[in-house]
Design a protein around this motif. Sequence first.
Motif, PDB file in Angstrom:
ATOM      1  N   PHE A 253       5.723  24.152 -11.477  1.00 30.83           N
ATOM      2  CA  PHE A 253       5.946  25.403 -12.192  1.00 30.83           C
ATOM      3  C   PHE A 253       4.675  26.237 -12.145  1.00 30.83           C
ATOM      4  CE2 PHE A 253       8.795  22.268 -14.175  1.00 30.83           C
ATOM      5  CZ  PHE A 253      10.014  22.885 -13.920  1.00 30.83           C
ATOM      6  N   LYS A 254       4.833  27.546 -12.243  1.00 32.31           N
ATOM      7  CA  LYS A 254       3.712  28.465 -12.052  1.00 32.31           C
ATOM      8  C   LYS A 254       3.347  29.178 -13.348  1.00 32.31           C
ATOM      9  CE  LYS A 254       3.914  30.898  -8.207  1.00 32.31           C
ATOM     10  NZ  LYS A 254       4.440  31.783  -7.137  1.00 32.31           N
ATOM     11  N   PRO A 255       2.115  29.027 -13.808  1.00 30.56           N
ATOM     12  CA  PRO A 255       1.697  29.747 -15.012  1.00 30.56           C
ATOM     13  C   PRO A 255       1.312  31.200 -14.770  1.00 30.56           C
ATOM     14  CG  PRO A 255      -0.059  28.309 -14.280  1.00 30.56           C
ATOM     15  CD  PRO A 255       1.115  28.033 -13.384  1.00 30.56           C
ATOM     16  N   TYR A 256       1.131  31.603 -13.506  1.00 30.87           N
ATOM     17  CA  TYR A 256       0.697  32.968 -13.198  1.00 30.87           C
ATOM     18  C   TYR A 256       1.634  33.598 -12.173  1.00 30.87           C
ATOM     19  CZ  TYR A 256      -3.428  30.655 -15.024  1.00 30.87           C
ATOM     20  OH  TYR A 256      -4.271  29.901 -15.784  1.00 30.87           O
ATOM     21  N   SER A 257       1.783  34.917 -12.243  1.00 32.15           N
ATOM     22  CA  SER A 257       2.731  35.582 -11.350  1.00 32.15           C
ATOM     23  C   SER A 257       2.023  36.024 -10.067  1.00 32.15           C
ATOM     24  CB  SER A 257       3.425  36.764 -12.041  1.00 32.15           C
ATOM     25  OG  SER A 257       2.657  37.916 -12.065  1.00 32.15           O
ATOM     26  N   CYS A 258       1.709  35.030  -9.257  1.00 33.40           N
ATOM     27  CA  CYS A 258       1.143  35.264  -7.938  1.00 33.40           C
ATOM     28  C   CYS A 258       1.435  34.042  -7.082  1.00 33.40           C
ATOM     29  CB  CYS A 258      -0.362  35.526  -8.015  1.00 33.40           C
ATOM     30  SG  CYS A 258      -1.312  34.220  -8.795  1.00 33.40           S
ATOM     31  N   CYS A 259       1.196  34.164  -5.800  1.00 29.95           N
ATOM     32  CA  CYS A 259       1.475  33.084  -4.863  1.00 29.95           C
ATOM     33  C   CYS A 259       0.831  31.779  -5.331  1.00 29.95           C
ATOM     34  CB  CYS A 259       0.953  33.465  -3.478  1.00 29.95           C
ATOM     35  SG  CYS A 259       1.151  32.175  -2.233  1.00 29.95           S
ATOM     36  N   ARG A 260       1.554  30.690  -5.185  1.00 28.39           N
ATOM     37  CA  ARG A 260       1.047  29.386  -5.626  1.00 28.39           C
ATOM     38  C   ARG A 260      -0.282  29.048  -4.981  1.00 28.39           C
ATOM     39  NH1 ARG A 260       0.858  26.416  -9.994  1.00 28.39           N
ATOM     40  NH2 ARG A 260       0.929  24.161  -9.646  1.00 28.39           N
ATOM     41  N   TRP A 261      -0.511  29.538  -3.779  1.00 29.41           N
ATOM     42  CA  TRP A 261      -1.730  29.211  -3.062  1.00 29.41           C
ATOM     43  C   TRP A 261      -2.971  29.838  -3.704  1.00 29.41           C
ATOM     44  CZ3 TRP A 261       0.727  30.574   2.344  1.00 29.41           C
ATOM     45  CH2 TRP A 261       1.763  29.662   2.604  1.00 29.41           C
ATOM     46  N   ILE A 262      -2.759  30.738  -4.659  1.00 35.16           N
ATOM     47  CA  ILE A 262      -3.875  31.390  -5.357  1.00 35.16           C
ATOM     48  C   ILE A 262      -4.221  30.660  -6.655  1.00 35.16           C
ATOM     49  CG2 ILE A 262      -4.643  33.598  -6.347  1.00 35.16           C
ATOM     50  CD1 ILE A 262      -2.719  35.023  -4.499  1.00 35.16           C
ATOM     51  N   HIS A 263      -3.367  29.771  -7.105  1.00 40.02           N
ATOM     52  CA  HIS A 263      -3.551  29.167  -8.420  1.00 40.02           C
ATOM     53  C   HIS A 263      -4.763  28.238  -8.494  1.00 40.02           C
ATOM     54  CE1 HIS A 263       0.533  30.120 -10.402  1.00 40.02           C
ATOM     55  NE2 HIS A 263       0.315  30.973  -9.419  1.00 40.02           N
ATOM     56  N   ALA A 264      -5.070  27.535  -7.431  1.00 39.52           N
ATOM     57  CA  ALA A 264      -6.249  26.661  -7.462  1.00 39.52           C
ATOM     58  C   ALA A 264      -7.532  27.471  -7.648  1.00 39.52           C
ATOM     59  CB  ALA A 264      -6.310  25.793  -6.206  1.00 39.52           C
ATOM     60  N   PRO A 265      -7.745  28.572  -6.916  1.00 42.50           N
ATOM     61  CA  PRO A 265      -8.937  29.391  -7.202  1.00 42.50           C
ATOM     62  C   PRO A 265      -8.966  29.938  -8.628  1.00 42.50           C
ATOM     63  CG  PRO A 265      -8.061  29.949  -5.039  1.00 42.50           C
ATOM     64  CD  PRO A 265      -7.066  29.021  -5.694  1.00 42.50           C
ATOM     65  N   ILE A 266      -7.805  30.323  -9.172  1.00 43.74           N
ATOM     66  CA  ILE A 266      -7.762  30.812 -10.551  1.00 43.74           C
ATOM     67  C   ILE A 266      -8.218  29.722 -11.513  1.00 43.74           C
ATOM     68  CG2 ILE A 266      -6.215  31.516 -12.418  1.00 43.74           C
ATOM     69  CD1 ILE A 266      -4.579  33.039 -10.317  1.00 43.74           C
ATOM     70  N   ASP A 267      -7.630  28.535 -11.380  1.00 42.18           N
ATOM     71  CA  ASP A 267      -8.010  27.424 -12.258  1.00 42.18           C
ATOM     72  C   ASP A 267      -9.488  27.073 -12.105  1.00 42.18           C
ATOM     73  OD1 ASP A 267      -5.411  27.353 -13.116  1.00 42.18           O
ATOM     74  OD2 ASP A 267      -4.936  25.384 -12.284  1.00 42.18           O
ATOM     75  N   GLY A 268      -9.958  27.102 -10.871  1.00 41.65           N
ATOM     76  CA  GLY A 268     -11.362  26.763 -10.615  1.00 41.65           C
ATOM     77  C   GLY A 268     -12.317  27.759 -11.238  1.00 41.65           C
ATOM     78  N   LEU A 269     -12.004  29.044 -11.116  1.00 37.83           N
ATOM     79  CA  LEU A 269     -12.879  30.063 -11.701  1.00 37.83           C
ATOM     80  C   LEU A 269     -12.909  29.943 -13.228  1.00 37.83           C
ATOM     81  CD1 LEU A 269     -14.683  32.522 -11.489  1.00 37.83           C
ATOM     82  CD2 LEU A 269     -12.624  33.969 -11.385  1.00 37.83           C
ATOM     83  N   MET A 270     -11.756  29.725 -13.843  1.00 38.57           N
ATOM     84  CA  MET A 270     -11.730  29.587 -15.301  1.00 38.57           C
ATOM     85  C   MET A 270     -12.526  28.364 -15.755  1.00 38.57           C
ATOM     86  SD  MET A 270      -8.046  30.904 -16.710  1.00 38.57           S
ATOM     87  CE  MET A 270      -7.058  29.652 -15.900  1.00 38.57           C
ATOM     88  N   LYS A 271     -12.437  27.277 -14.991  1.00 43.57           N
ATOM     89  CA  LYS A 271     -13.159  26.061 -15.386  1.00 43.57           C
ATOM     90  C   LYS A 271     -14.671  26.251 -15.261  1.00 43.57           C
ATOM     91  CE  LYS A 271     -12.994  21.040 -14.915  1.00 43.57           C
ATOM     92  NZ  LYS A 271     -14.435  20.838 -15.103  1.00 43.57           N
ATOM     93  N   ILE A 272     -15.117  26.879 -14.179  1.00 43.64           N
ATOM     94  CA  ILE A 272     -16.555  27.101 -14.000  1.00 43.64           C
ATOM     95  C   ILE A 272     -17.107  27.968 -15.127  1.00 43.64           C
ATOM     96  CG2 ILE A 272     -18.235  28.330 -12.564  1.00 43.64           C
ATOM     97  CD1 ILE A 272     -16.695  27.320 -10.114  1.00 43.64           C
TER      98      ILE A 272
END
Length: 446
Positions: A253-272
């Motif tokens: 499931f997708k928490p953000y309205s963008c391509c799934r392939w973008i979700h890892a960078p989003i999660d990574g930026l928030m964690k950093i």
Amino acid sequence: MYISEKIAEIVTAVEDLPPSASEATRRCILDAVSAAVTGQGTPGGKAARDGAVSTWGSGSVPVWLSSARSTEVGAAFANSAAVAMLDIDDGHRAAAGHPGASIVPAVLAAVHADPTLAPRAVTAVAIGYEVGLRIAASRDIRTLDTVITGRWCGQGAAAAVGWLKRMSPRVIAEAVAAAGSVAPIMAVAEFTEVGNHVKEAIPHATANGLASLHLAQSGFLAPLDILDDARVFSGSTLLDGLCEDWMIESCYFKPYSCCRWIHAPIDGLMKIVADRNLSFGDITKIRIDTFGKAMTLNNQAAPKSLEAAQFSIPFCLGVLATRGPEALVPMTDLDLLKDPKVLSFASLVEVFFDSEMDSYFPSAVPSRISVSCGDETYSETVMAPLGEPSNPMGWDALFGKFHALASSHLESQQEAGLRRALDDMRMGDLAPLLSELARPAIEPDK
């Protein structure tokens, strides 16, 4: 016996689901409805609704959350478009695509047309996922010219509605074969940088799958050996464990309205940023190392439409940094496209191919993000973004997503009514959900 016939024989023998598959299916229905709540009000959702009625005519089946009524095929098309429009619908790693936007609207349109089918709906949805996902997963995804969902979801829709309506194995086999034979090619999928409402051709494929089912009922013959080409399809993936090891249980499931392939960078930026107590204003450069398919996204720092924005790693990170994650749930504010702060941050992002990250695709969609703040650089590798089966979104998270999507698009009482109906669906009663989806949306006072 051809593989399409074997699939149809196995499918028609299904009587019910194991509890785990039933639970997973209800989560997928919740997620599809959540996506549609916002998607139906977008320009693409409205165009699909009006165009569906013009194309397939008026009828008795509701186009969700509107006063429009169309035929079963027309409503399935429009509702499919609503689910898919914001790229916040579910998906499956082995298929690299999005089954829910096709299968859930197709099944519910049939149940709207004949409410006596409601007790079979959940199993029908699971069957549609099972057939569509296995067809998609049986291909070598790494060698395909495109992984668009429209190439296979119509076959899942045909199988789902065929089982729902107790059609014969012969009809289901012919419909699956026909739907696959004339599935949308979407030749520009890996080329176009123009945001559009066609996207992965999911609504078109859904309508095609249902049309193929009607044709098969009338004796229209299809190439039943379509899935027997070993150069394209793996027979073992198609048949081993079919309707036993239910693939719907491993959807993401997708928490953000963008391509799934973008979700890892989003999660990574928030964690950093969170782990190091950084300010987004301190960031001077971002490097994304990712897999090859993510490099085929438009990745425009300044996309011209919100549809194009859904496929840009730099832009989505710019939205996250300047507007917060809530601006991605969903991404519907046109002002984002001209926001100088968003565009400035997006210009700091560079995307690179990484062979290690690529080796994990399609089983995983990882990225490594490196954030520079002056002379300091911080890195994070995200293998499983939020929503993957190994990093799941449970019922509470999915209902939270529903609220985030519905609260700004439905008046509070209507949101509460739809939420109660989704709770009823979770407990086994589909009727309240069908009723709520047939009510025109009442937008909250701004």
